[in-house]
Design a protein around this motif. Structure first.
Motif, PDB file in Angstrom:
ATOM      1  N   HIS A  13       1.250  -1.286  -0.750  1.00 51.57           N
ATOM      2  CA  HIS A  13      -0.028  -0.336   0.100  1.00 51.57           C
ATOM      3  C   HIS A  13       1.103   1.313  -0.158  1.00 51.57           C
ATOM      4  CE1 HIS A  13       0.556  -0.885   4.232  1.00 51.57           C
ATOM      5  NE2 HIS A  13       0.853   0.506   4.510  1.00 51.57           N
ATOM      6  N   SER A  14       1.687   0.990   0.413  1.00 44.71           N
ATOM      7  CA  SER A  14       3.073   2.825   0.453  1.00 44.71           C
ATOM      8  C   SER A  14       3.876   2.141  -0.694  1.00 44.71           C
ATOM      9  CB  SER A  14       3.879   2.189   2.009  1.00 44.71           C
ATOM     10  OG  SER A  14       3.713   2.132   3.163  1.00 44.71           O
ATOM     11  N   LEU A  15       4.133   1.833  -1.541  1.00 42.90           N
ATOM     12  CA  LEU A  15       4.067   2.354  -2.251  1.00 42.90           C
ATOM     13  C   LEU A  15       3.494   2.138  -3.807  1.00 42.90           C
ATOM     14  CD1 LEU A  15       6.510   1.137  -4.980  1.00 42.90           C
ATOM     15  CD2 LEU A  15       4.987  -1.538  -5.306  1.00 42.90           C
ATOM     16  N   SER A  16       2.462   1.660  -3.437  1.00 34.98           N
ATOM     17  CA  SER A  16       1.622   2.596  -4.424  1.00 34.98           C
ATOM     18  C   SER A  16       1.295   4.686  -3.870  1.00 34.98           C
ATOM     19  CB  SER A  16      -0.393   1.957  -4.133  1.00 34.98           C
ATOM     20  OG  SER A  16      -0.168   1.118  -4.438  1.00 34.98           O
ATOM     21  N   ALA A  17       1.601   4.554  -2.740  1.00 33.81           N
ATOM     22  CA  ALA A  17       1.467   5.689  -2.739  1.00 33.81           C
ATOM     23  C   ALA A  17       2.468   6.284  -2.809  1.00 33.81           C
ATOM     24  CB  ALA A  17       1.108   6.516  -0.712  1.00 33.81           C
ATOM     25  N   ALA A  18       3.474   5.899  -2.967  1.00 31.44           N
ATOM     26  CA  ALA A  18       4.756   6.694  -3.120  1.00 31.44           C
ATOM     27  C   ALA A  18       4.292   6.648  -4.365  1.00 31.44           C
ATOM     28  CB  ALA A  18       6.151   5.314  -2.408  1.00 31.44           C
ATOM     29  N   LYS A  19       4.292   6.094  -5.211  1.00 30.09           N
ATOM     30  CA  LYS A  19       4.024   6.229  -6.985  1.00 30.09           C
ATOM     31  C   LYS A  19       3.441   7.199  -7.381  1.00 30.09           C
ATOM     32  CE  LYS A  19       5.683   1.622  -8.810  1.00 30.09           C
ATOM     33  NZ  LYS A  19       5.292   0.665  -9.899  1.00 30.09           N
ATOM     34  N   ALA A  20       1.987   7.298  -6.524  1.00 28.48           N
ATOM     35  CA  ALA A  20       1.239   8.781  -5.766  1.00 28.48           C
ATOM     36  C   ALA A  20       2.457  10.163  -6.267  1.00 28.48           C
ATOM     37  CB  ALA A  20       0.211   8.590  -5.861  1.00 28.48           C
ATOM     38  N   GLY A  21       2.785   9.787  -4.759  1.00 29.58           N
ATOM     39  CA  GLY A  21       3.787  10.651  -4.351  1.00 29.58           C
ATOM     40  C   GLY A  21       4.666  11.553  -5.317  1.00 29.58           C
ATOM     41  N   ILE A  22       5.388  10.497  -6.402  1.00 30.55           N
ATOM     42  CA  ILE A  22       6.289  10.911  -6.781  1.00 30.55           C
ATOM     43  C   ILE A  22       5.431  11.719  -8.777  1.00 30.55           C
ATOM     44  CG2 ILE A  22       7.517  10.124  -8.864  1.00 30.55           C
ATOM     45  CD1 ILE A  22       8.777  10.392  -6.061  1.00 30.55           C
ATOM     46  N   ALA A 153      -5.768   3.019  -6.361  1.00 28.51           N
ATOM     47  CA  ALA A 153      -6.814   4.727  -6.117  1.00 28.51           C
ATOM     48  C   ALA A 153      -5.432   5.106  -7.470  1.00 28.51           C
ATOM     49  CB  ALA A 153      -6.712   5.807  -5.406  1.00 28.51           C
ATOM     50  N   THR A 154      -5.951   6.347  -7.886  1.00 27.12           N
ATOM     51  CA  THR A 154      -5.095   6.804  -9.455  1.00 27.12           C
ATOM     52  C   THR A 154      -4.796   8.166  -8.214  1.00 27.12           C
ATOM     53  OG1 THR A 154      -4.941   7.559 -11.251  1.00 27.12           O
ATOM     54  CG2 THR A 154      -7.133   7.751 -11.283  1.00 27.12           C
ATOM     55  N   SER A 155      -3.846   9.676  -8.992  1.00 25.78           N
ATOM     56  CA  SER A 155      -3.696  10.287  -8.327  1.00 25.78           C
ATOM     57  C   SER A 155      -3.382  10.896 -10.028  1.00 25.78           C
ATOM     58  CB  SER A 155      -1.544  10.529  -8.011  1.00 25.78           C
ATOM     59  OG  SER A 155      -1.208  10.136  -9.624  1.00 25.78           O
ATOM     60  N   GLU A 156      -4.584  10.696 -11.129  1.00 28.46           N
ATOM     61  CA  GLU A 156      -5.184  11.740 -11.960  1.00 28.46           C
ATOM     62  C   GLU A 156      -6.428  12.341 -11.398  1.00 28.46           C
ATOM     63  OE1 GLU A 156      -3.879  12.745 -14.596  1.00 28.46           O
ATOM     64  OE2 GLU A 156      -1.655  11.161 -14.401  1.00 28.46           O
ATOM     65  N   LEU A 271     -18.777   2.597   4.125  1.00 27.55           N
ATOM     66  CA  LEU A 271     -17.465   2.877   3.018  1.00 27.55           C
ATOM     67  C   LEU A 271     -16.354   2.125   2.677  1.00 27.55           C
ATOM     68  CD1 LEU A 271     -16.617   6.410   4.863  1.00 27.55           C
ATOM     69  CD2 LEU A 271     -18.169   6.248   3.049  1.00 27.55           C
ATOM     70  N   ASN A 272     -17.162   0.690   3.055  1.00 29.58           N
ATOM     71  CA  ASN A 272     -16.131  -0.777   2.442  1.00 29.58           C
ATOM     72  C   ASN A 272     -15.516  -0.869   1.036  1.00 29.58           C
ATOM     73  OD1 ASN A 272     -15.967  -1.506   4.945  1.00 29.58           O
ATOM     74  ND2 ASN A 272     -18.076  -2.410   4.714  1.00 29.58           N
ATOM     75  N   HIS A 273     -16.627   0.032   0.312  1.00 29.82           N
ATOM     76  CA  HIS A 273     -15.807  -0.046  -1.195  1.00 29.82           C
ATOM     77  C   HIS A 273     -15.851   1.143  -1.807  1.00 29.82           C
ATOM     78  CE1 HIS A 273     -17.436  -4.494  -1.265  1.00 29.82           C
ATOM     79  NE2 HIS A 273     -18.658  -3.394  -1.330  1.00 29.82           N
ATOM     80  N   GLN A 274     -15.458   2.288  -0.915  1.00 27.81           N
ATOM     81  CA  GLN A 274     -14.707   3.600  -1.223  1.00 27.81           C
ATOM     82  C   GLN A 274     -13.806   3.778  -1.625  1.00 27.81           C
ATOM     83  OE1 GLN A 274     -14.398   6.357  -2.550  1.00 27.81           O
ATOM     84  NE2 GLN A 274     -16.221   7.412  -1.076  1.00 27.81           N
ATOM     85  N   ILE A 275     -13.185   4.106  -2.713  1.00 22.50           N
ATOM     86  CA  ILE A 275     -11.840   4.175  -3.102  1.00 22.50           C
ATOM     87  C   ILE A 275     -10.599   4.939  -3.500  1.00 22.50           C
ATOM     88  CG2 ILE A 275     -11.400   1.210  -3.410  1.00 22.50           C
ATOM     89  CD1 ILE A 275     -11.753   2.783  -6.724  1.00 22.50           C
ATOM     90  N   LEU A 276     -11.567   6.097  -2.709  1.00 25.02           N
ATOM     91  CA  LEU A 276     -11.295   7.713  -3.302  1.00 25.02           C
ATOM     92  C   LEU A 276     -10.494   7.965  -1.944  1.00 25.02           C
ATOM     93  CD1 LEU A 276     -12.672   9.725  -5.077  1.00 25.02           C
ATOM     94  CD2 LEU A 276     -13.803  10.935  -3.381  1.00 25.02           C
ATOM     95  N   PRO A 277      -9.383   8.394  -3.019  1.00 20.91           N
ATOM     96  CA  PRO A 277      -8.175   9.170  -2.115  1.00 20.91           C
ATOM     97  C   PRO A 277      -8.752  10.413  -1.073  1.00 20.91           C
ATOM     98  CG  PRO A 277      -7.328   8.900  -4.362  1.00 20.91           C
ATOM     99  CD  PRO A 277      -8.914   8.657  -4.272  1.00 20.91           C
ATOM    100  N   VAL A 278      -7.801  10.640   0.137  1.00 18.55           N
ATOM    101  CA  VAL A 278      -8.773  11.903   0.794  1.00 18.55           C
ATOM    102  C   VAL A 278      -7.316  12.587   0.954  1.00 18.55           C
ATOM    103  CG1 VAL A 278      -9.177  12.499   3.186  1.00 18.55           C
ATOM    104  CG2 VAL A 278     -10.296  10.378   1.990  1.00 18.55           C
TER     105      VAL A 278
END
Length: 287
Positions: A13-22, A153-156, A271-278
């Motif tokens: 989960h951190s890898l996905s967030a790191a790619k979004a951050g980059i 989630a996507t960072s777009e 919210l179990n199916h909520q995949i929206l970034p916050v």
């Protein structure tokens, strides 16, 4: 140059967030800091295995440095295919020991951190926001916005929703998002959230003054909406889904919609199916 602080424990989960951050670093533009914090539980002196504990600690430190190196390499490889319009960020590695809250205050000292990014351990950013002790430690001590990214989630970000109760303190967050929106080219939808049957005698005047203040930020893609319901959290979730929102922004202040949302934490089951970034924006954000 500004920096994006990426919190990581080296899990998926951190890898996905790191790619979004980059990815955000390339668009802002900004450089990146990979930050890993470890709480080391001290062992009392009489413990017979003290030497082994010390050796384990050294091995742990070596593992952390290796993981950070591998993550940095993977993120650098991720940027190779970027178009020439995006700037490839410099990546720095930092480590913290002990209390995360204290370390957060130290690393945020100064004004070069633009944004913080972390993964939602459960894969559900709302649930993590409501129940995650690490998340609460971060947002309660952060003077910069915190982006919580679910694993898939996507960072777009093309459509961003800011939930507000029209508190004038939220205007600082609107100004921040308006500036960010010009860089990332997203539409900002400001949503007034109210309980069903909740009406203020001066509500119309408050809304008019709030919208007039927002107009001064001159962001061309700002719209206003309103939702009401007995369960505001559920209603807000459905609103974001129906309008295909890419990001939900909340203002963290002692009194306001965010604190009310936390008080309704029991409703997180919806919210179990909520995949929206916050994106959590502190009311006392440093400008």
């Amino acid at each position: 140059m500004k920096k994006v602080l990426i919190l990581t424990d080296f899990k998926q989960h951190s890898l996905s967030a790191a790619k979004a951050g980059i990815s955000l670093c390339g668009k802002l533009p900004a450089n990146a800091i990979l930050f890993n914090n470890h709480f080391y539980q001290p062992v009392s002196a009489p413990y017979a295995g003290g030497a082994w504990v010390a050796e384990d600690f050294v091995l742990l430190e070596e593992d952390r440095k290796k993981e950070a190196f591998l993550l940095e390499h993977e993120l650098q490889s991720y940027t190779i295919s970027w178009p020439s319009t995006l700037r490839r960020p410099h990546i720095e590695r930092k480590f913290g020991e002990g209390d995360l809250s204290t370390n957060m205050e130290d690393i945020l000292h100064g004004k070069d951190i633009e944004l913080m990014v972390m993964g939602a351990r459960s894969g559900n950013s709302f649930e993590h926001l409501l129940t995650g002790s690490e998340t609460n430690a971060v947002i309660n001590h952060a003077l910069r916005p915190v982006l919580i990214m679910p694993e898939k989630a996507t960072s777009e970000f093309k459509k961003v929703v800011l939930a507000t109760d029209l508190n004038t303190e939220d205007l600082i967050a609107v100004r921040y998002l308006a500036a960010l929106g010009k860089l990332l080219d997203f539409e900002l939808d400001i949503v007034h959230v109210a309980l069903y049957g909740e009406h203020d005698a001066g509500e119309a005047k408050i809304k008019k003054e709030f919208e007039a203040a927002v107009a001064r930020f001159k962001h061309p893609q700002i719209s206003f909406s309103e939702i009401r319901g007995k369960d505001t959290l559920d209603r807000l979730t459905r609103y974001c889904e129906e309008n295909k929102s890419d990001l939900l922004a909340l203002v963290h202040q002692q009194h306001g919609f965010f604190s009310r949302l936390l008080a309704e934490g029991v409703t997180s089951k919806v919210l179990n199916h909520q995949i929206l970034p916050v994106l959590v924006i502190p009311a006392n954000i440093e400008e």
